[in-house]
Design a protein around this motif. Structure first.
Motif, PDB file in Angstrom:
ATOM      1  N   TYR A   1       1.686 -15.819   4.519  1.00 32.36           N
ATOM      2  CA  TYR A   1       0.918 -16.494   3.336  1.00 32.36           C
ATOM      3  C   TYR A   1       1.444 -14.750   2.321  1.00 32.36           C
TER       4      TYR A   1
ATOM      5  N   PHE B   1      -3.025  -2.262  -8.488  1.00 33.35           N
ATOM      6  CA  PHE B   1      -3.987  -2.959  -8.839  1.00 33.35           C
ATOM      7  C   PHE B   1      -5.092  -2.771  -7.746  1.00 33.35           C
TER       8      PHE B   1
ATOM      9  N   ASN C   1      -8.020  -3.165   2.583  1.00 28.33           N
ATOM     10  CA  ASN C   1      -7.594  -4.276   2.986  1.00 28.33           C
ATOM     11  C   ASN C   1      -6.758  -3.785   4.237  1.00 28.33           C
ATOM     12  N   LYS C   2      -7.047  -2.451   4.519  1.00 27.63           N
ATOM     13  CA  LYS C   2      -6.729  -1.331   6.160  1.00 27.63           C
ATOM     14  C   LYS C   2      -7.722  -0.522   6.170  1.00 27.63           C
TER      15      LYS C   2
ATOM     16  N   CYS D   1       0.665  -0.894   0.173  1.00 30.51           N
ATOM     17  CA  CYS D   1       0.266   0.325  -0.022  1.00 30.51           C
ATOM     18  C   CYS D   1       0.489   1.143   0.126  1.00 30.51           C
TER      19      CYS D   1
ATOM     20  N   ASP E   1       6.688  -9.855   7.877  1.00 30.93           N
ATOM     21  CA  ASP E   1       5.109  -9.900   7.775  1.00 30.93           C
ATOM     22  C   ASP E   1       4.366 -11.154   6.999  1.00 30.93           C
ATOM     23  N   TRP E   2       4.866 -10.810   6.341  1.00 27.95           N
ATOM     24  CA  TRP E   2       3.945 -11.791   5.564  1.00 27.95           C
ATOM     25  C   TRP E   2       4.039 -13.073   4.753  1.00 27.95           C
TER      26      TRP E   2
ATOM     27  N   ASP F   1      -8.178  -7.459  -3.775  1.00 26.42           N
ATOM     28  CA  ASP F   1      -7.931  -7.397  -2.601  1.00 26.42           C
ATOM     29  C   ASP F   1      -6.272  -8.234  -2.173  1.00 26.42           C
ATOM     30  N   GLU F   2      -5.940  -7.858  -3.386  1.00 26.30           N
ATOM     31  CA  GLU F   2      -4.667  -9.060  -3.272  1.00 26.30           C
ATOM     32  C   GLU F   2      -3.504  -8.810  -5.004  1.00 26.30           C
ATOM     33  N   PRO F   3      -2.511  -8.772  -5.204  1.00 24.39           N
ATOM     34  CA  PRO F   3      -2.139  -8.864  -6.572  1.00 24.39           C
ATOM     35  C   PRO F   3      -1.968 -10.297  -6.875  1.00 24.39           C
TER      36      PRO F   3
END
Ligand SMILES: Nc1ncnc2c1ncn2[C@@H]1O[C@H](COP(=O)(O)OP(=O)(O)OP(=O)(O)O)[C@@H](O)[C@H]1O
Ligand SMILES: O=P(O)(O)O[C@@H]1O[C@H]([C@H](O)CO)[C@@H](O)[C@H](O)[C@@H]1O
Length: 155
Positions: A111, A85, A56-57, A21, A107-108, A88-90
């Protein structure tokens, strides 16, 4: 971007990709993006659109609109391409681009969106170390601490 990706592939250029983000930029972001760039010859940054950041945030985010977030990160020497994009996710973007290296912060680690697609195409996922105590949330908190107090005092 897809035509550019094909050209880069033709040239044998190693394409590194990361996403995020990048609302209010901080030193953790800069260190992370420099690391991501070092994993290849060029770095493609997938940036969440404003609508995607909200999902997302939360509704109060982003603080900085997508045009401004994109122009700030694009000014970093380590960034070669910025692609917005809206999902929700790339994962879809990554499946189309198929970078050689997919970088995400630790931190990810639980996933990494796009991992299956990149690894199935022979690419690799690399996790970046986190810079302690740096986050956009912390920056926002500091601003509220200073200016929120003044606003309350003015009544
Ligand atoms: N302190 C940090 N050190 C290294 N990488 C970071 C750090 N903070 C964020 N990143 C990485 O930057 C990318 C974008 O993260 P993001 O824009 O959500 O930053 P953030 O500071 O975590 O934001 P927020 O506090 O709003 O969640 C992510 O891949 C994340 O792993
Ligand atoms: O800026 P963030 O919130 O660290 O970036 C998110 O990363 C998610 C991650 O790629 C999931 O593996 C992604 O799904 C989300 O869209 C944000 O880019």
């Amino acid at each position: 971007m897809l035509a550019e990706r094909a050209r880069l592939k033709e040239q044998g250029t190693v394409v590194s990709f990361t996403n995020g983000c990048f609302d209010i930029l901080h030193p953790g972001h800069v260190t992370y993006l420099q690391f991501a760039r070092q994993q290849g010859d060029v770095l493609v940054l997938g940036m969440n659109s404003d609508a995607s950041v909200k999902r997302n945030k939360g509704d109060d985010r982003p603080i900085v609109c997508e045009e401004d977030r994109a122009s700030v990160v694009a000014a970093l020497e380590c960034i070669d391409y910025v692609v917005l994009f809206d999902e929700d996710e790339p994962r879809e973007l990554i499946a189309e681009l198929l970078p050689d290296v997919l970088v995400k912060g630790e931190d990810w680690a639980h996933y990494v969106s796009g991992r299956e697609e990149v690894e199935a195409a022979g690419g690799k996922v690399v996790l970046a170390k986190m810079v302690e105590g740096r986050s956009t949330t912390n920056v926002i908190g500091r601003i509220l601490e200073v200016y929120g107090k003044e606003a309350n005092q003015q009544g």
